[in-house]
Design a protein around this motif. Sequence first.
Motif, PDB file in Angstrom:
ATOM      1  N   GLY A 176      39.585  29.035 -25.028  1.00 48.05           N
ATOM      2  CA  GLY A 176      39.484  28.541 -23.769  1.00 48.05           C
ATOM      3  C   GLY A 176      39.670  29.797 -22.746  1.00 48.05           C
ATOM      4  O   GLY A 176      40.050  31.013 -23.407  1.00 48.05           O
ATOM      5  N   ILE A 215      37.857  24.105 -16.508  1.00 46.39           N
ATOM      6  CA  ILE A 215      37.296  23.095 -17.453  1.00 46.39           C
ATOM      7  C   ILE A 215      37.864  23.277 -18.561  1.00 46.39           C
ATOM      8  O   ILE A 215      37.460  24.352 -19.389  1.00 46.39           O
ATOM      9  CB  ILE A 215      35.685  23.182 -17.399  1.00 46.39           C
ATOM     10  N   ASN A 216      38.692  22.421 -19.289  1.00 49.96           N
ATOM     11  CA  ASN A 216      39.239  22.449 -20.704  1.00 49.96           C
ATOM     12  C   ASN A 216      39.694  24.042 -20.892  1.00 49.96           C
ATOM     13  O   ASN A 216      39.268  24.726 -21.944  1.00 49.96           O
ATOM     14  CB  ASN A 216      38.121  22.337 -21.809  1.00 49.96           C
ATOM     15  N   PRO A 251      42.325  24.581 -24.627  1.00 44.79           N
ATOM     16  CA  PRO A 251      42.249  23.546 -25.568  1.00 44.79           C
ATOM     17  C   PRO A 251      42.982  23.646 -26.803  1.00 44.79           C
ATOM     18  O   PRO A 251      43.504  22.469 -27.342  1.00 44.79           O
ATOM     19  CB  PRO A 251      40.634  23.763 -26.099  1.00 44.79           C
ATOM     20  N   HIS A 252      43.714  24.934 -27.090  1.00 47.60           N
ATOM     21  CA  HIS A 252      44.368  24.784 -28.468  1.00 47.60           C
ATOM     22  C   HIS A 252      45.947  25.344 -27.948  1.00 47.60           C
ATOM     23  O   HIS A 252      46.570  25.839 -28.982  1.00 47.60           O
ATOM     24  CB  HIS A 252      43.944  25.632 -29.544  1.00 47.60           C
ATOM     25  N   GLU A 282      32.254  26.342 -22.074  1.00 47.42           N
ATOM     26  CA  GLU A 282      31.532  25.961 -23.304  1.00 47.42           C
ATOM     27  C   GLU A 282      29.950  26.231 -23.156  1.00 47.42           C
ATOM     28  O   GLU A 282      29.384  26.003 -24.226  1.00 47.42           O
ATOM     29  CB  GLU A 282      32.050  24.187 -23.163  1.00 47.42           C
TER      30      GLU A 282
END
Length: 423
Positions: free
Chosen positions: A26, A164-165, A168-169, A234
């Motif tokens: 991200g 936005i996100n 993520p990990h 994304e």
Amino acid sequence: MLWGLGVGYVISGMYFGWNIGLDKGGTIGLGIATLFILIMYITFSFSYSELACAIPKAGGAFDYAKRAFGNDTGFFVGMAQWIEFVFAPPAIALGIAAYFHLLMPGIDKIYFAIIAYFIFTGINILGVKISATFELIITLVAVAELSLFAGLTLPHFDAENLKINPFPHGVEGIFAAIPFAIWFFLGMEGLANVAEETINPQKNITKAFTYCMATLGVLAGMTFLSATGVGGWEKVVYGPDGKVSDSPLPMALGQITGNGGFYYHMLVSVGLFGFIASFNGLLLAAGRATYEFGKSGHFPKVLGSIHPKFHTPHYALVFNMLIGLAALFTKRTDDIITLSVFGAITLYMFSCLSLLRLRKTEPNMERPFKVPFYPVFPVIALVISTVAMGAMIYFNLILAGIYFGLLLVAYVAYKLLHTPATN
């Protein structure tokens, strides 16, 4: 001209490849990874400048490691450099294919990549090399195009899109994104390989490294923010088919102009100059690395021969092309980039170690340029590159096995089949 070569080697990494790191980490994960990698490159480039000025040899890291640690270590570092330069071009060829595919979507991308390989390998065999002057021109065009891209997208930048996100990990994503943060800058060290042809290398190589890092640092930050700030990360990673795309900048601009119009097509068309600069430059570097290894007896001697008419290392260039074509058919841009980065990281680690050792074993060596804040800079570069290597092994066990397997097989073959160097 040195600035043009150094930036030219690298600049295609601004147009594609780095966005794969967004899939891993991200905006926050890739952003943090890029910040640490930028610190590594800044401290490494000053350290590498000392070596390049003290030992201005075309072999670069191969010559530095051999002088510091002997022939065996020199071989491993030379092989790592070879892997970096041989596997970076097929990744760039896939980027070229992705951009051409946007202009001619009815044709399979792989054909564009194959054609690019044959054209530029053929040009180099014929000896019609892109001169340093032309390399400078197309690099300037590519830099101008990135600046125009930023000028078109930054007015639509919204900091909320970066949220936005964004992670993520979690922390793992920082380490998983490292190879693609390195892709922003990979290849810049190729400047050291032209030290023998440089006028006053003690002065100009150092200046070139400094100017290159300043330019690349600004371009990386500008490209990262302007691409992801339009609509979130994304939208510059996943194409219509849901797969990771090799054309993030057109995807970002397409959110503003649509997939058409003057500026969109200009970005795609002119952006190819960046790919050409890096692709041709790295093909030349890879051909030189293979030729030098063949000439010195580390590779089969036939790879160290030159064409009787064109006086170019034709066998080395064809050999590299065959390896590149095999890599192309995997269509795994991320894996090819990672394999190339494994070679680069090995080069960075051992170059720093070579600098530290030569300061002890050869304190009276003439050093026209000395790294500032010694030993802090080479130690910082060594620590970050070592952490990067550990993270890459952890997240890419199969590719790490392939990489170290290549080194081992090459070393065994070298020991069994080594022939004396030719003059």
